[in-house]
Design an enzyme around this catalytic site. Sequence first.
Site, PDB file in Angstrom:
ATOM      1  N   GLY A  11       0.834  -1.207   0.000  1.00  0.00           N
ATOM      2  CA  GLY A  11       0.000   0.000   0.000  1.00  0.00           C
ATOM      3  C   GLY A  11       0.865   1.253   0.000  1.00  0.00           C
ATOM      4  O   GLY A  11       1.854   1.315   0.723  1.00  0.00           O
ATOM      5  N   ARG A  72       1.045  -5.107  -5.570  1.00  0.00           N
ATOM      6  CA  ARG A  72       1.096  -6.324  -4.755  1.00  0.00           C
ATOM      7  C   ARG A  72       1.344  -7.445  -5.754  1.00  0.00           C
ATOM      8  O   ARG A  72       0.681  -7.522  -6.783  1.00  0.00           O
ATOM      9  CB  ARG A  72      -0.199  -6.497  -3.971  1.00  0.00           C
ATOM     10  CG  ARG A  72      -0.349  -5.382  -2.928  1.00  0.00           C
ATOM     11  CD  ARG A  72      -1.402  -5.695  -1.890  1.00  0.00           C
ATOM     12  NE  ARG A  72      -1.241  -4.828  -0.728  1.00  0.00           N
ATOM     13  CZ  ARG A  72      -2.007  -3.764  -0.467  1.00  0.00           C
ATOM     14  NH1 ARG A  72      -2.975  -3.444  -1.288  1.00  0.00           N
ATOM     15  NH2 ARG A  72      -1.797  -3.038   0.602  1.00  0.00           N
ATOM     16  N   ASP A 103       5.059  -4.580   6.267  1.00  0.00           N
ATOM     17  CA  ASP A 103       5.631  -5.857   6.741  1.00  0.00           C
ATOM     18  C   ASP A 103       5.646  -6.939   5.659  1.00  0.00           C
ATOM     19  O   ASP A 103       6.580  -7.740   5.600  1.00  0.00           O
ATOM     20  CB  ASP A 103       4.965  -6.344   8.033  1.00  0.00           C
ATOM     21  CG  ASP A 103       3.499  -6.685   7.838  1.00  0.00           C
ATOM     22  OD1 ASP A 103       2.898  -6.168   6.878  1.00  0.00           O
ATOM     23  OD2 ASP A 103       2.962  -7.460   8.647  1.00  0.00           O
ATOM     24  N   THR A 125       4.225   2.847   5.444  1.00  0.00           N
ATOM     25  CA  THR A 125       2.828   2.413   5.548  1.00  0.00           C
ATOM     26  C   THR A 125       2.070   3.352   6.481  1.00  0.00           C
ATOM     27  O   THR A 125       2.632   3.808   7.483  1.00  0.00           O
ATOM     28  CB  THR A 125       2.692   0.959   6.080  1.00  0.00           C
ATOM     29  OG1 THR A 125       1.329   0.734   6.457  1.00  0.00           O
ATOM     30  CG2 THR A 125       3.570   0.684   7.286  1.00  0.00           C
ATOM     31  N   ASP A 127      -0.227   2.431   8.353  1.00  0.00           N
ATOM     32  CA  ASP A 127      -0.777   1.624   9.452  1.00  0.00           C
ATOM     33  C   ASP A 127       0.003   1.726  10.763  1.00  0.00           C
ATOM     34  O   ASP A 127      -0.532   1.411  11.816  1.00  0.00           O
ATOM     35  CB  ASP A 127      -0.854   0.144   9.037  1.00  0.00           C
ATOM     36  CG  ASP A 127      -1.758  -0.073   7.839  1.00  0.00           C
ATOM     37  OD1 ASP A 127      -2.623   0.775   7.588  1.00  0.00           O
ATOM     38  OD2 ASP A 127      -1.590  -1.102   7.146  1.00  0.00           O
ATOM     39  N   ASP A 129       2.126  -0.305  11.809  1.00  0.00           N
ATOM     40  CA  ASP A 129       2.008  -1.639  12.406  1.00  0.00           C
ATOM     41  C   ASP A 129       3.329  -2.406  12.449  1.00  0.00           C
ATOM     42  O   ASP A 129       3.338  -3.628  12.610  1.00  0.00           O
ATOM     43  CB  ASP A 129       0.937  -2.456  11.656  1.00  0.00           C
ATOM     44  CG  ASP A 129       1.246  -2.595  10.170  1.00  0.00           C
ATOM     45  OD1 ASP A 129       2.181  -1.927   9.675  1.00  0.00           O
ATOM     46  OD2 ASP A 129       0.541  -3.367   9.495  1.00  0.00           O
ATOM     47  N   ARG A 171      -5.441  -1.785   9.110  1.00  0.00           N
ATOM     48  CA  ARG A 171      -5.432  -3.262   9.185  1.00  0.00           C
ATOM     49  C   ARG A 171      -5.728  -3.707  10.618  1.00  0.00           C
ATOM     50  O   ARG A 171      -6.714  -3.293  11.169  1.00  0.00           O
ATOM     51  CB  ARG A 171      -4.073  -3.816   8.735  1.00  0.00           C
ATOM     52  CG  ARG A 171      -3.952  -3.921   7.235  1.00  0.00           C
ATOM     53  CD  ARG A 171      -2.670  -4.689   6.895  1.00  0.00           C
ATOM     54  NE  ARG A 171      -2.145  -4.313   5.615  1.00  0.00           N
ATOM     55  CZ  ARG A 171      -2.491  -4.871   4.465  1.00  0.00           C
ATOM     56  NH1 ARG A 171      -3.357  -5.856   4.456  1.00  0.00           N
ATOM     57  NH2 ARG A 171      -1.971  -4.455   3.333  1.00  0.00           N
TER      58      ARG A 171
HETATM   59  P1  ADP Z   1       2.738  -4.207   2.757  1.00  0.00           P
HETATM   60  O1  ADP Z   1       4.174  -4.244   2.375  1.00  0.00           O
HETATM   61  O2  ADP Z   1       2.164  -2.828   2.708  1.00  0.00           O
HETATM   62  O3  ADP Z   1       2.479  -4.928   4.060  1.00  0.00           O
HETATM   63  P2  ADP Z   1       1.656  -6.515   1.307  1.00  0.00           P
HETATM   64  O4  ADP Z   1       1.437  -7.316   2.539  1.00  0.00           O
HETATM   65  O5  ADP Z   1       0.594  -6.515   0.282  1.00  0.00           O
HETATM   66  O6  ADP Z   1       1.915  -4.968   1.618  1.00  0.00           O
HETATM   67  O7  ADP Z   1       3.027  -7.001   0.639  1.00  0.00           O
HETATM   68  C1  ADP Z   1       3.522  -6.394  -0.533  1.00  0.00           C
HETATM   69  C2  ADP Z   1       4.161  -7.435  -1.416  1.00  0.00           C
HETATM   70  O8  ADP Z   1       5.276  -8.015  -0.733  1.00  0.00           O
HETATM   71  C3  ADP Z   1       3.274  -8.615  -1.782  1.00  0.00           C
HETATM   72  O9  ADP Z   1       2.442  -8.340  -2.868  1.00  0.00           O
HETATM   73  C4  ADP Z   1       4.322  -9.658  -2.164  1.00  0.00           C
HETATM   74  O10 ADP Z   1       4.834  -9.430  -3.449  1.00  0.00           O
HETATM   75  C5  ADP Z   1       5.430  -9.367  -1.144  1.00  0.00           C
HETATM   76  N1  ADP Z   1       5.274 -10.271   0.009  1.00  0.00           N
HETATM   77  C6  ADP Z   1       4.414 -10.166   1.031  1.00  0.00           C
HETATM   78  N2  ADP Z   1       4.525 -11.201   1.890  1.00  0.00           N
HETATM   79  C7  ADP Z   1       5.493 -11.992   1.377  1.00  0.00           C
HETATM   80  C8  ADP Z   1       6.063 -13.239   1.779  1.00  0.00           C
HETATM   81  N3  ADP Z   1       5.672 -13.856   2.883  1.00  0.00           N
HETATM   82  N4  ADP Z   1       7.011 -13.771   0.988  1.00  0.00           N
HETATM   83  C9  ADP Z   1       7.428 -13.150  -0.142  1.00  0.00           C
HETATM   84  N5  ADP Z   1       6.930 -11.982  -0.562  1.00  0.00           N
HETATM   85  C10 ADP Z   1       5.967 -11.414   0.168  1.00  0.00           C
HETATM   86  O1  F6P Z   2      -1.729  -1.126   4.511  1.00  0.00           O
HETATM   87  C1  F6P Z   2      -2.336   0.060   4.120  1.00  0.00           C
HETATM   88  C2  F6P Z   2      -3.816  -0.134   3.911  1.00  0.00           C
HETATM   89  O2  F6P Z   2      -4.371   1.115   3.520  1.00  0.00           O
HETATM   90  C3  F6P Z   2      -4.591  -0.681   5.123  1.00  0.00           C
HETATM   91  O3  F6P Z   2      -4.826   0.295   6.107  1.00  0.00           O
HETATM   92  C4  F6P Z   2      -5.836  -1.212   4.456  1.00  0.00           C
HETATM   93  O4  F6P Z   2      -6.387  -2.262   5.193  1.00  0.00           O
HETATM   94  C5  F6P Z   2      -5.314  -1.726   3.137  1.00  0.00           C
HETATM   95  O5  F6P Z   2      -4.062  -1.083   2.894  1.00  0.00           O
HETATM   96  C6  F6P Z   2      -6.236  -1.467   1.970  1.00  0.00           C
HETATM   97  O6  F6P Z   2      -5.708  -2.083   0.860  1.00  0.00           O
HETATM   98  P1  F6P Z   2      -6.146  -1.788  -0.641  1.00  0.00           P
HETATM   99  O7  F6P Z   2      -5.501  -0.508  -1.054  1.00  0.00           O
HETATM  100  O8  F6P Z   2      -5.623  -2.951  -1.390  1.00  0.00           O
HETATM  101  O9  F6P Z   2      -7.626  -1.664  -0.635  1.00  0.00           O
END
Ligand code: ADP
Ligand code: F6P
Length: 319
Positions: A11, A72, A103, A125, A127, A129, A171
């Site tokens: 995000g 993502r 994360d 982020t 969040d 978090d 989240r």
């Molecule tokens: P954020 O980084 O904001 O928490 P996501 O959880 O969507 O957002 O993670 C972003 C991208 O990081 C995912 O689309 C994926 O490509 C990669 N990613 C997330 N978790 C994993 C994982 N456990 N192993 C490998 N890549 C990951």
């Molecule tokens: O991680 C950032 C965030 O905006 C969260 O607060 C929310 O739950 C999520 O991403 C929304 O994701 P998307 O942009 O895929 O709807």
Amino acid sequence: MKTIAVLTSGGDAPGMNAAIRSVVRVGLDKGLKVMGVQRGYSGLINGEIFEMERHSVADIIQRGGTILRTARCEEFRTEAGRKKAQNILKAFGIDGLVVIGGDGSFQGARLLSKLGISTIGLPGTIDNDLAYTDYTIGFDTATNTVLDAINKLRDTSSSHERVSIVEVMGRNCGDLALYAGVAGGAESVIIPEKEFNEAELCRKILEGKLRGKLHNLVILAEGVGGAEKLAKRVQEVTGIETRATVLGHIQRGGSPTAFDRILASRMGNRAVELLIEGKSSRVVGVRNGKVYDDDIEEALSVKRKFDDELYNIANIVSY
Ligand code: ADP
Ligand code: F6P
């Protein structure tokens, strides 16, 4: 270390651009070649990589979103996907990578560093978090965006003597709701970290009304969820007209605050320093006002310490 690259993933968050700018300009200042990867891990796998110059990051410090775009990427979760990314990085002669994200993005960075790529994570982020750091890039701006919305909702809530339930993002983390709730003087803050009691909320609302409160603002973290449903219940139980507002993606945009721009600039600088020092698999954070770095695995295993003091203050001062 001759060539480094930077990407944004997951995000988006206000201040990501300020972080990109810092990485690019500090890198160039130190004599490195700096590449930008578009669309996060997806662009990495597809080779969407271009060289960045000082002017590539001109006029972006004040802009929300991310000029590198974000994505993502499911494929990156697979070993084959990460192998592709490793090959691409090799093909472009990239020795070090800065990943700006949350994360999930850090999990990806951790696995990439296991393949021998020097990888540094910057927390981006809204969040807040990531427990290893006091603040993530974007959280302060999002808090102020929510605050602005709360101020406006207070006006109309007072005029109509209604209850206003405001659902905010985050989240499973209640920080955005708690910080904006305290700053906005909300009567109640409902967050995933604390058990929610509907009867108690309704009693508090009714007591407030009896004491002459015109408005009643309830900030509901999305991790608890369901503003519409809660508004219906509150109206049924209290008999007071109640409206729900889901702030949604408004919270992710906007010009970053000074705090986020400065944090991003400092963190970007540290990321480049770490790569030059030959460090890998590290994340940059801020603790007690000081920028520091930590091992990515250790940082990800830190358990969140909830700010009970702030939560108690929220309940006392809004009564
Ligand atoms: P954020 O980084 O904001 O928490 P996501 O959880 O969507 O957002 O993670 C972003 C991208 O990081 C995912 O689309 C994926 O490509 C990669 N990613 C997330 N978790 C994993 C994982 N456990 N192993 C490998 N890549 C990951
Ligand atoms: O991680 C950032 C965030 O905006 C969260 O607060 C929310 O739950 C999520 O991403 C929304 O994701 P998307 O942009 O895929 O709807």
